[in-house]
Design an enzyme around this catalytic site. Structure first.
Site, PDB file in Angstrom:
ATOM      1  N   PHE A 137      26.265  29.594  28.498  1.00 48.96           N
ATOM      2  CA  PHE A 137      24.889  29.102  28.413  1.00 48.96           C
ATOM      3  C   PHE A 137      24.281  29.597  27.111  1.00 48.96           C
ATOM      4  O   PHE A 137      24.231  30.798  26.860  1.00 48.96           O
ATOM      5  CB  PHE A 137      24.033  29.561  29.598  1.00 48.96           C
ATOM      6  CG  PHE A 137      22.641  28.995  29.533  1.00 48.96           C
ATOM      7  CD1 PHE A 137      22.400  27.671  29.892  1.00 48.96           C
ATOM      8  CD2 PHE A 137      21.582  29.749  29.053  1.00 48.96           C
ATOM      9  CE1 PHE A 137      21.130  27.130  29.780  1.00 48.96           C
ATOM     10  CE2 PHE A 137      20.304  29.204  28.947  1.00 48.96           C
ATOM     11  CZ  PHE A 137      20.080  27.892  29.318  1.00 48.96           C
ATOM     12  N   ASP A 222      26.558  35.723  21.528  1.00 50.92           N
ATOM     13  CA  ASP A 222      25.250  35.442  22.120  1.00 50.92           C
ATOM     14  C   ASP A 222      24.939  36.585  23.081  1.00 50.92           C
ATOM     15  O   ASP A 222      25.442  36.618  24.206  1.00 50.92           O
ATOM     16  CB  ASP A 222      25.310  34.088  22.848  1.00 50.92           C
ATOM     17  CG  ASP A 222      23.997  33.745  23.545  1.00 50.92           C
ATOM     18  OD1 ASP A 222      23.141  34.651  23.689  1.00 50.92           O
ATOM     19  OD2 ASP A 222      23.834  32.581  23.955  1.00 50.92           O
ATOM     20  N   LYS A 251      15.632  37.506  25.155  1.00 49.71           N
ATOM     21  CA  LYS A 251      15.169  38.028  26.449  1.00 49.71           C
ATOM     22  C   LYS A 251      14.522  39.426  26.438  1.00 49.71           C
ATOM     23  O   LYS A 251      13.318  39.530  26.427  1.00 49.71           O
ATOM     24  CB  LYS A 251      16.312  37.957  27.460  1.00 49.71           C
ATOM     25  CG  LYS A 251      16.707  36.498  27.755  1.00 49.71           C
ATOM     26  CD  LYS A 251      17.416  36.340  29.071  1.00 49.71           C
ATOM     27  CE  LYS A 251      17.378  34.903  29.552  1.00 49.71           C
ATOM     28  NZ  LYS A 251      18.484  34.071  29.083  1.00 49.71           N
TER      29      LYS A 251
HETATM   30  C1  LIG Z   1      18.585  32.743  28.482  1.00 51.05           C
HETATM   31  C2  LIG Z   1      19.702  32.556  27.538  1.00 51.05           C
HETATM   32  C3  LIG Z   1      19.577  31.733  26.398  1.00 51.05           C
HETATM   33  C4  LIG Z   1      18.342  30.886  26.138  1.00 51.05           C
HETATM   34  O1  LIG Z   1      17.239  31.659  25.884  1.00 51.05           O
HETATM   35  P1  LIG Z   1      15.774  30.956  25.870  1.00 51.05           P
HETATM   36  O2  LIG Z   1      14.870  32.078  25.442  1.00 51.05           O
HETATM   37  O3  LIG Z   1      15.505  30.461  27.248  1.00 51.05           O
HETATM   38  O4  LIG Z   1      15.838  29.865  24.876  1.00 51.05           O
HETATM   39  C5  LIG Z   1      20.630  31.669  25.514  1.00 51.05           C
HETATM   40  N1  LIG Z   1      21.757  32.381  25.730  1.00 51.05           N
HETATM   41  C6  LIG Z   1      21.907  33.177  26.794  1.00 51.05           C
HETATM   42  C7  LIG Z   1      23.164  33.960  26.954  1.00 51.05           C
HETATM   43  C8  LIG Z   1      20.893  33.283  27.741  1.00 51.05           C
HETATM   44  O5  LIG Z   1      21.073  34.057  28.826  1.00 51.05           O
END
Ligand SMILES: *Cc1c(COP(=O)(O)O)cnc(C)c1O
Length: 399
Positions: A137, A222, A251
């Site tokens: 994700f 990420d 986050k």
């Molecule tokens: C939540 C998340 C995102 C997206 O972040 P947003 O602030 O909602 O755009 C991207 N990568 C990972 C691994 C995430 O958990």
């Protein structure tokens, strides 16, 4: 307005993109949130791995209150001290040399994707493809849903951004096979969060590092969910003994204020020059003042990261005991630090709702995986409360 009226107005005025609990939350303190009826909830979601230092953390709150009275925003036409302080803290505590600030995880990943492409273009190379993992994700913008290896996020939004291919997670051999003469980077989460708390083998990142070095391609991590202490180290790659070329954060970085960051080594970061990329709100003094306190809190005092590791182990032990009692309902317990998943043999929604009725907020991802993301300073008593709550619920699921 009554709570009921407010919930109704939400349906009327807000686009219907979220499935929400029918609660109006009015206050948060530490790992507790409170609804409009005054009911207290134990929070094991932390705003989706955002409030890592608890709701309204006093140190962070004081910092951005002070900054709010001084300067909130000026655009990136000027220098501001909180932004530079934050960049320095991120660089001093990671592999990276340079930082780009934005406002969310998706934007941080967009920036990373653009930097990868620009880096190869600057070298006169046509490499631009990025290999990502199934069940990953990476966000909800067009490029980041394209990077996300899950069809359910693509459906209805095609055509996707070209240049992404997907391989099974935790399979370095599959990555090696997927490399073509157009491959520019491998982009993965150190632990897949939304994809079900999927933890790769210990040597997975080291293998990916070696593959990238052998083929002259970039490793992008990420860490939007795994970063900022969530796994017991400031960044999850620090467990692996290897380093990425580019890392994205969001986050937990602002403990609730919206901020994202994309970090890179100098040799790569230099491909971004004035005009390459920008964000009007990126790195405002207000959000950076909060993030500076988050990083100082986590780096000046080792207790919080230690607590995260210790409580994570305890939490997993207790969940495993529960699995021993309900082996037909609970398939697997996994986690690192306080990013913990409990894979069920049944759908989890019912259990999430029953927990909420008993005053405990938990999350379910991929339909069958209960996910626990408490603040990093959680104590044993509160973990026991969650375990007791689940213990009360599981017998009723059986019948
Ligand atoms: C939540 C998340 C995102 C997206 O972040 P947003 O602030 O909602 O755009 C991207 N990568 C990972 C691994 C995430 O958990």
């Amino acid at each position: 307005m009554s709570t009921h009226d407010i919930l109704e107005e939400s349906k009327k005025y807000i686009m219907n993109t979220y499935k929400r609990f029918p609660l109006l939350i009015v206050k948060g303190r530490g790992n507790r949130i409170y609804d409009s009826e005054g009911t207290e909830y134990l929070d094991f979601v932390s705003g989706l791995a955002v409030n890592n230092l608890g709701h309204c953390n006093p140190r962070v709150t004081v910092a951005f209150q002070k900054q709010a009275q001084r300067l909130v925003h000026t655009s990136n036409l000027f220098y501001t001290e909180p932004q530079i302080k934050l960049a320095r803290l991120l660089v001093e505590n990671s592999f990276a040399d340079k930082v780009f600030f934005c406002n969310s995880g998706a934007e941080a990943n967009e920036a990373a994707i653009k930097l990868v492409r620009k880096y190869f273009r600057d070298k006169g190379s046509n490499c631009h493809e990025i290999i990502t993992a199934y069940n990953s994700f990476h966000g909800r913008t067009l490029a980041t849903i394209s990077a996300t290896g899950q069809e359910k996020f693509h459906k209805g939004f095609e055509p996707l951004v070209p240049g992404f291919s997907y391989v099974p997670f935790n399979d370095a051999g599959a990555v090696e096979k997927a490399i073509t003469d157009k491959t520019a980077a491998i982009m993965v989460e150190p632990i897949q969060g939304e994809g079900g708390v999927n933890i790769p083998d210990e040597d997975y990142l080291r293998h990916l590092r070696k593959i990238c070095d052998d083929h002259g391609i970039l490793l992008v991590l990420d860490e939007v969910q795994t970063g900022i202490g969530r796994t017991g180290k400031l960044f999850a790659y620090q467990h692996s003994g290897s380093e990425p070329d580019i890392m994205t954060l969001a986050k937990g970085l602002g403990n609730g204020l919206p901020i994202g960051a994309m970090l890179a080594k100098n040799s790569i970061a230099q491909s971004f020059t004035p005009g390459s990329h920008a964000s009007t709100f990126g790195g405002t003094p207000l959000v950076c003042s909060a993030a500076v306190e988050v990083l100082k809190t986590l780096t000046e005092d080792e207790n919080i990261l230690d607590n995260c590791s210790r409580m994570g182990k305890y939490f997993i032990e207790e969940l495993s005991k529960l699995k021993g009692r309900y082996p037909h309902l609970i398939k697997n317990i996994r986690g690192k630090g306080l990013l913990i998943g409990m894979e069920l043999n049944i759908k989890g929604e019912d259990i999430v709702n029953k927990c909420l009725e008993k005053g405990v907020v938990i999350n379910c991802t991929m339909e069958r995986i209960l996910r626990f993301l408490p603040p990093l300073d959680i104590n044993q008593i509160d973990i026991d409360t969650l375990i007791d709550t689940l213990s009360e619920i599981f017998p009723s699921i059986e019948n």
